[in-house]
Design a protein around this motif. Structure first.
Motif, PDB file in Angstrom:
ATOM      1  N   ASP A 130     -38.685 -32.738   1.925  1.00 53.02           N
ATOM      2  CA  ASP A 130     -37.371 -32.085   1.955  1.00 53.02           C
ATOM      3  C   ASP A 130     -36.659 -32.184   0.607  1.00 53.02           C
ATOM      4  N   VAL A 131     -36.703 -33.350  -0.026  1.00 50.44           N
ATOM      5  CA  VAL A 131     -36.063 -33.525  -1.335  1.00 50.44           C
ATOM      6  C   VAL A 131     -36.715 -32.611  -2.366  1.00 50.44           C
ATOM      7  N   LEU A 132     -38.043 -32.594  -2.388  1.00 45.89           N
ATOM      8  CA  LEU A 132     -38.763 -31.779  -3.374  1.00 45.89           C
ATOM      9  C   LEU A 132     -38.535 -30.292  -3.143  1.00 45.89           C
ATOM     10  N   ALA A 133     -38.527 -29.870  -1.881  1.00 43.75           N
ATOM     11  CA  ALA A 133     -38.302 -28.461  -1.568  1.00 43.75           C
ATOM     12  C   ALA A 133     -36.874 -28.050  -1.923  1.00 43.75           C
ATOM     13  N   LEU A 134     -35.911 -28.923  -1.683  1.00 45.19           N
ATOM     14  CA  LEU A 134     -34.528 -28.609  -2.014  1.00 45.19           C
ATOM     15  C   LEU A 134     -34.333 -28.471  -3.523  1.00 45.19           C
ATOM     16  N   CYS A 135     -34.958 -29.349  -4.298  1.00 45.19           N
ATOM     17  CA  CYS A 135     -34.880 -29.231  -5.764  1.00 45.19           C
ATOM     18  C   CYS A 135     -35.475 -27.900  -6.225  1.00 45.19           C
ATOM     19  N   TRP A 136     -36.616 -27.535  -5.656  1.00 44.15           N
ATOM     20  CA  TRP A 136     -37.255 -26.258  -5.983  1.00 44.15           C
ATOM     21  C   TRP A 136     -36.326 -25.102  -5.616  1.00 44.15           C
ATOM     22  N   TYR A 137     -35.747 -25.166  -4.427  1.00 44.58           N
ATOM     23  CA  TYR A 137     -34.845 -24.112  -3.947  1.00 44.58           C
ATOM     24  C   TYR A 137     -33.642 -23.952  -4.871  1.00 44.58           C
TER      25      TYR A 137
ATOM     26  N   LEU B  94     -43.647 -30.305  -8.902  1.00 42.91           N
ATOM     27  CA  LEU B  94     -44.008 -30.185  -7.500  1.00 42.91           C
ATOM     28  C   LEU B  94     -43.160 -29.121  -6.820  1.00 42.91           C
ATOM     29  N   ILE B  95     -43.842 -28.196  -6.135  1.00 45.45           N
ATOM     30  CA  ILE B  95     -43.134 -27.148  -5.408  1.00 45.45           C
ATOM     31  C   ILE B  95     -43.743 -27.031  -4.011  1.00 45.45           C
ATOM     32  N   PRO B  96     -42.960 -26.511  -3.073  1.00 41.29           N
ATOM     33  CA  PRO B  96     -43.495 -26.342  -1.719  1.00 41.29           C
ATOM     34  C   PRO B  96     -44.548 -25.238  -1.690  1.00 41.29           C
TER      35      PRO B  96
END
Length: 123
Positions: free
Chosen positions: A41-48, A97-99
Motif C-alpha cells: 500500500d505504501v509503495l503503490a501510494l507513492c507511485w500513485y 518499485l511500482i505496482p
C-alpha cells in the motif's frame, strides 16, 4: 460482550473489509500477510502520487520493519508479481518499485467493492 448494530458507515466499512478479504488473484488466492499488504500500500501510494520509491527508500521504512525484513518482503512481493522494479533512464544505480498490473487489478476490485458498500449508505 455483545455490541448493538453499528452505524451505517461502520457497517459499510466492515462489509468492505469482508469483501476485500475474499479477493482472489486469477482465481487462485495469493498469500499476502498484513505486513506485506502494508508495504504494498505504501509503495503503490507513492507511485500513485508520482514519486515511486526506490528499494533503498523502501527498506528504510523502519515503522514497517527492519531493512532485512523489508528486503525479504519486497522480494516476496516481486515473486508474487505484485511489484515491478525498474531503473530510471540514465540512472542504473537505483531501482524503483511500482505496482504491477495484478496489483492494480486488486485495487480496482477493492474500489468496485467500496462503491458497492457505499451505495446503501448514500441513499
Amino acid at each position: 460482550m455483545y455490541v448493538e448494530k453499528q452505524n451505517p458507515l461502520s457497517e459499510a466499512y466492515l462489509r468492505f473489509l469482508q469483501l476485500a478479504k475474499a479477493f482472489k488473484f486469477d482465481n487462485a488466492e495469493v498469500e499476502m500477510d498484513a505486513n506485506e499488504r502494508a508495504l504494498l500500500d505504501v509503495l503503490a501510494l507513492c507511485w500513485y502520487e508520482g514519486q515511486p520509491m526506490s528499494v533503498r527508500e523502501a527498506i528504510a521504512l523502519d515503522h514497517l520493519g527492519s531493512p532485512a525484513t523489508l528486503h525479504k518482503r519486497i522480494t516476496r512481493l516481486r515473486q508474487k508479481e505484485l511489484l515491478i522494479a525498474f531503473n530510471q533512464d540514465g540512472d542504473r544505480r537505483a531501482k524503483y518499485l511500482i505496482p504491477s498490473e495484478k496489483t492494480l487489478d486488486f485495487y480496482g476490485y477493492l474500489g468496485r467493492n467500496l462503491q458497492k458498500v457505499q451505495s446503501p449508505v448514500n441513499e
